[in-house]
Design an enzyme around this catalytic site. Structure first.
Site, PDB file in Angstrom:
ATOM      1  N   HIS A 459      14.944 -16.629   7.873  1.00 37.82           N
ATOM      2  CA  HIS A 459      14.861 -15.592   6.847  1.00 37.82           C
ATOM      3  C   HIS A 459      15.593 -16.005   5.573  1.00 37.82           C
ATOM      4  O   HIS A 459      15.187 -15.663   4.471  1.00 37.82           O
ATOM      5  CB  HIS A 459      15.439 -14.284   7.402  1.00 37.82           C
ATOM      6  CG  HIS A 459      14.513 -13.634   8.385  1.00 37.82           C
ATOM      7  ND1 HIS A 459      14.905 -12.672   9.266  1.00 37.82           N
ATOM      8  CD2 HIS A 459      13.196 -13.834   8.612  1.00 37.82           C
ATOM      9  CE1 HIS A 459      13.871 -12.296   9.992  1.00 37.82           C
ATOM     10  NE2 HIS A 459      12.821 -13.002   9.616  1.00 37.82           N
ATOM     11  N   GLU A 696      -4.264   7.236  -8.866  1.00 38.44           N
ATOM     12  CA  GLU A 696      -3.871   6.574  -7.618  1.00 38.44           C
ATOM     13  C   GLU A 696      -4.371   7.291  -6.383  1.00 38.44           C
ATOM     14  O   GLU A 696      -4.068   6.894  -5.266  1.00 38.44           O
ATOM     15  CB  GLU A 696      -2.355   6.341  -7.563  1.00 38.44           C
ATOM     16  CG  GLU A 696      -1.512   7.526  -7.873  1.00 38.44           C
ATOM     17  CD  GLU A 696      -0.015   7.207  -7.868  1.00 38.44           C
ATOM     18  OE1 GLU A 696       0.384   6.106  -7.463  1.00 38.44           O
ATOM     19  OE2 GLU A 696       0.753   8.092  -8.267  1.00 38.44           O
ATOM     20  N   ASP A 720      -1.281   2.803  -4.315  1.00 35.21           N
ATOM     21  CA  ASP A 720      -1.678   4.020  -3.612  1.00 35.21           C
ATOM     22  C   ASP A 720      -3.190   4.187  -3.598  1.00 35.21           C
ATOM     23  O   ASP A 720      -3.749   4.693  -2.620  1.00 35.21           O
ATOM     24  CB  ASP A 720      -1.009   5.247  -4.243  1.00 35.21           C
ATOM     25  CG  ASP A 720       0.393   5.442  -3.690  1.00 35.21           C
ATOM     26  OD1 ASP A 720       0.541   5.356  -2.452  1.00 35.21           O
ATOM     27  OD2 ASP A 720       1.329   5.657  -4.471  1.00 35.21           O
ATOM     28  N   CYS A 767      -0.990  -0.389 -13.344  1.00 38.12           N
ATOM     29  CA  CYS A 767       0.437  -0.652 -13.107  1.00 38.12           C
ATOM     30  C   CYS A 767       0.721  -0.945 -11.638  1.00 38.12           C
ATOM     31  O   CYS A 767       1.864  -1.181 -11.263  1.00 38.12           O
ATOM     32  CB  CYS A 767       1.301   0.506 -13.600  1.00 38.12           C
ATOM     33  SG  CYS A 767       0.923   2.052 -12.776  1.00 38.12           S
TER      34      CYS A 767
HETATM   35  C1  PEP Z   1       0.892   2.511  -7.305  1.00 41.22           C
HETATM   36  O1  PEP Z   1       0.729   3.351  -6.407  1.00 41.22           O
HETATM   37  O2  PEP Z   1       0.103   1.566  -7.513  1.00 41.22           O
HETATM   38  C2  PEP Z   1       2.086   2.578  -8.162  1.00 41.22           C
HETATM   39  C3  PEP Z   1       2.217   1.802  -9.208  1.00 41.22           C
HETATM   40  O3  PEP Z   1       3.063   3.449  -7.807  1.00 41.22           O
HETATM   41  P1  PEP Z   1       4.102   3.188  -6.622  1.00 41.22           P
HETATM   42  O4  PEP Z   1       3.908   1.779  -6.140  1.00 41.22           O
HETATM   43  O5  PEP Z   1       5.460   3.440  -7.167  1.00 41.22           O
HETATM   44  O6  PEP Z   1       3.695   4.226  -5.601  1.00 41.22           O
HETATM   45 MG    MG Z   2       1.938   5.162  -6.377  1.00 42.36          MG
END
Ligand code: PEP
Ligand code: MG
Length: 837
Positions: A459, A696, A720, A767
């Site tokens: 690890h 998302e 998500d 994002c």
């Molecule tokens: C996502 O769901 O892609 C996101 C950017 O939010 P998080 O990863 O914080 O849930």
């Molecule tokens: Mg998210």
């Protein structure tokens, strides 16, 4: 002998080495199916009563007898394995059913040679058969003589809540081939434990005549199950069938391997042929120079004895609780930065820290008079020894994770500091560093690390590669004999530690280091210019950050803005809620760190997998589908108002953009817009920040046009969106390879989002982690995305990728990808159309 009618000490009924039941070469006894207990490999020819008792059963074939002790515990004494088949030949029973026997009275005699020659094994059992009322704890695991204390019997507390049901219900069995690379080591074992704990049934693994509870990572590792081995699984309880199916799936689905697992296996250490050079194995590449600094582990003071047992127990429990919460914190940070390897490693540490084998052994040592630090240390040593004797390099390397937990808990118990006395730029030499040591050293800015022991699959090696920290392992004891302070060259690629480099060599390495830094600087200069495709489409490349420090580093790396600030991680390491002013300052610090660039701040996204100590939310049957993200407005509108007020007080407001997580319908957006208006009026503001919506959940993607009518921008959270579109837990290690946002179903949702936004002239960003995947860059641009928020070190790389693309061609080819049948097919097509450099 204490006997308060609940507790009882049983003495050894035979003389010989002691074994835990799990090590008995019989699947039924080893599985605990017959009850809790202990085994002895006997060296004498007579079985004696371990306590005063009544004989309640005598086996017709004379090889076993059951006693009822005065406290009600029922004890089966079984001589040898499969000895029933001898039909009494070689045994003489000395007592009758219904008789009273006293402690130490002979119960049965047997012909050692005859029985030993004809049965499977002489290993004999002492098992409690009414385990629903009593539990057994071994007093010793070393050799015993007849009459010496062996087993502590305790009554189980009446209403004691247990994770699993008491024995009962149906028992089901299955078998499966282990798919995990390298066998069932710590991370897959932690996953098996996690799966088993989702059910009420008790589950066990059986392999090579031994068994282990799925609640114990140590126990499962102790089975030394190799890759492709066939194992048996048993589950007993009301949901046994479901537990079995889940466990079979977990065992037969390989973990996605860490990024470098596919790298060719490292060269073994070569003979130390060159003078002044130590040879080792490369665990993480790089060429650096610096002063050699030696680190040593914690030395325990001598145990002076005379401790109060309860006090020591409490010390240990408090230290364990503190280390658990520290590891939770590391996990939160790893998740926030999407460092999957780090997350998996420390999840396994957490599971080890809760392991019944480790905790029970430490408790036993405390009961026998050890101080808490010594008890913890001895318990770890015993388990390290087990792992090292299994004959598997991979499992032997896992002993280092146990040593990590020893150090962490000892540091808390002994009040030792975490910071090492090491300057930035040093090359650290140690016997073997632990994963926590490595994270700490990397944060302190050391140039490289070398170890006497260790392996390239450990690890620590995975973490070193993740941190870009050159690392050599298996250098041998000579490493620690070197004078500290001398300037050395660590050539990790070449597997060499040069102890006496000439001035010329030092200059050469320093030059190479400077060249590399210059190259990075050059990329950074380019990274500061906007990224345009060859046909002139501008794509903003922003950064995902979790703090103002990260924002500052991203700005220096050329980020065009912050595309996502996850506010739930700004205050993750505290136990009280931040007030409005603290929040304002934190958000302002991020804005200030970004020059004149925009900053997208997401409102708090708790619930689901993200929990905050200071914000306890109602427990949920299905948290990922529960009150998370913007749904917080439903349960804690005060919290959201407080955050919006803090955001409204940042300056300049035209650089502060607010993003709402987990939106599923237009009303949620409208509600927040109204709150922003009302709060803005209360604060006497004429201006309002831009308000965006995260896409998302599939509902939001399908409603993108309606959302875009009222939102200023849309930002796609592919993490998500994958989870909810593919119905696969984004944190499920066994499914990780399949939770791929390049799945054509997601691409269709992304295309629909961009089309919906375009109808209202809104821009769309991404994002989620897909934005940082260079293979996906042309697809996202082709589908209409115009902002990519990426992990900070990748800004230069993604900008460079954008500059080599033709947006019109991307659009043409991407629309064809929507018709493919799987993520794999999309990835293959991407490699064909837009090969990576
Ligand atoms: C996502 O769901 O892609 C996101 C950017 O939010 P998080 O990863 O914080 O849930
Ligand atoms: Mg998210």
């Amino acid at each position: 002998m204490p006997n308060n009618n609940k507790e009882l000490i049983l003495s050894a009924p035979l003389s010989g080495p002691v074994l835990t039941l799990a090590n008995v070469p019989d699947a039924v006894f080893a599985s605990g199916a017959m009850g809790d207990g202990i085994a002895i490999d006997p060296l004498n020819d007579t079985l004696y009563a371990p306590c005063d008792a009544e004989v309640i059963h005598v086996a017709r074939t004379g090889h076993a007898v059951t006693l009822r002790a005065d406290n009600g515990a029922e004890l089966l004494l079984h001589l040898g394995l499969d000895t029933v088949e001898l039909q009494g030949d070689g045994f003489s029973m000395l007592v009758k059913e219904g008789a009273r026997v006293s402690h130490g009275q002979p119960l049965l005699r047997y012909d050692v040679d005859k029985v030993a020659l004809r049965c499977k094994s002489l290993v004999s059992l002492l098992v409690i058969t009414n385990g629903e009322r009593f539990q057994a704890r071994p007093i010793t695991l070393e050799g015993v003589k007849v009459g010496e204390p062996l087993l502590h019997i305790l009554a189980k507390a009446g209403g004691q809540a247990e994770h699993h049901e008491q024995d009962g219900g149906i028992e089901v069995f299955g078998q499966v081939r282990i798919a995990h690379r390298g066998g069932l080591h710590a991370r897959p074992a932690a996953l098996v434990r996690q799966t088993a704990q989702g059910f009420k049934s008790r589950s066990q693994l059986h392999f090579d005549g031994k068994s282990a509870s799925c609640d114990s990572v140590m126990g499962m590792m102790g089975l030394a199950i190799t890759e492709q081995a066939q194992v048996h699984v048993s589950c007993r309880g009301s949901d046994a069938e479901a537990a079995l199916q889940a466990l079979l799936a977990t065992l037969s689905t390989a973990l996605v391997e860490e990024a470098h697992a596919s790298a060719p296996p490292p060269e073994p250490p070569r003979a130390n042929a060159e003078a002044g050079v130590l040879h080792g194995v490369c665990a993480a590449p790089g060429l650096v120079t610096g002063p050699l600094v030696r680190l040593s582990g914690i030395q325990l003071p001598e145990d002076i004895g005379g401790h109060a047992i309860e006090e020591q127990r409490q010390h240990l429990n408090e230290a364990l609780a503190q280390v658990r919460s520290e590891i939770h914190l590391t996990l939160e940070h790893a998740r926030a930065r999407q460092h999957r390897d780090e997350e998996a490693i420390f999840s396994a540490h957490l599971a080890l820290l809760e392991d019944p084998l480790l905790l029970d052994a430490a408790d036993l040592f405390i009961e026998q008079g050890s101080a808490a630090p010594h008890a913890w240390s001895r318990s770890i040593d015993a388990q390290c020894q087990v792992l090292q004797q299994l004959g598997s390099t991979l499992l032997a390397e896992r002993a280092n994770d146990l040593r990590d937990l020893r150090q962490r808990v000892l540091r808390v118990l002994l009040g030792e500091a975490w910071q090492f006395d090491v300057a930035a730029g040093a090359i650290v030499a140690a016997q073997e560093l632990t994963p926590s040591d490595l994270l700490q050293l990397s944060a302190q800015g050391v140039a490289g690390v070398c170890m006497v022991e260790g392996g390239a699959t450990s690890h620590v090696a995975i973490l070193a590669r993740g941190k870009g920290l050159p690392c050599l392992v298996a250098l041998g004891e000579a490493l620690l004999a070197q004078a500290p302070g001398q300037s050395v060259v660590l050539d990790a690629d070449g597997g060499r530690l040069e102890l006496t480099p000439t001035a010329e060599r030092l200059a050469q390495v320093r030059q190479a280091q400077t060249r590399r830094t210059a190259l990075r600087a050059q990329q950074q200069t380019l990274a500061h210019t906007p990224a345009r495709t060859v046909d002139g489409v501008e794509v903003e490349v922003a950064a995902n950050v979790a703090s103002s420090a990260e924002a500052g580093a991203s700005f220096a790396n050329g980020a065009d803005g912050v595309g996502l600030l996850r506010t739930e991680f700004l205050f993750v390491d505290r136990h009280t809620a931040p007030d409005e002013e603290e929040q304002r300052q934190a958000y302002q610090a991020v804005l200030d760190a970004m020059g004149n660039r925009p900053v997208i701040i997401r409102t708090i996204d708790v619930g689901g997998d993200k929990q905050l100590d200071y914000l306890p939310l109602p427990s949920e049957a299905n948290p990922v589908l529960g009150l998370r993200g913007i749904r917080l407005a439903q349960v804690r509108p005060d919290l959201l108002d407080q955050q919006l007020r803090a955001l409204l007080q940042t300056r300049p407001l035209d650089r502060c953009r607010i993003l709402l997580p987990m939106v599923t319908e237009v009303d949620e957006l409208m509600h927040i817009r109204q709150r922003l208006d009302a709060l803005g009026t209360e604060l006497g503001l004429s201006e309002r920040p831009q308000l965006g919506v995260m896409i998302e959940v599939p509902a939001a993607a399908l409603l993108a046009e309606q959302l875009a009518e009222h939102a200023d921008f849309l930002s796609i959270g592919t993490n998500d969106l994958s989870q909810y579109t593919l119905a696969m837990d984004r944190d499920h290690a066994g499914l990780a390879a399949r939770v791929d946002a390049l799945h054509p179903a997601l691409l269709r949702l992304i295309a629909q989002t961009c089309a919906g936004a375009a109808r209202h002239g809104r821009w769309v960003g991404v994002c989620g982690a897909l934005a940082s995947d260079p293979l996906a860059t042309p697809v996202l641009i082709g589908l209409g995305v115009r902002e990519l928020s990426v992990s900070p070190p990748q800004i230069g790389e993604i900008k460079d990728r954008v500059r080599h693309l033709d947006a019109a061609q991307c659009a043409r080819l991407s629309s064809e990808l929507l018709n493919l049948g799987s993520a794999l097919a999309v990835r293959r097509a991407c490699h064909r159309h837009w090969p990576l450099g």
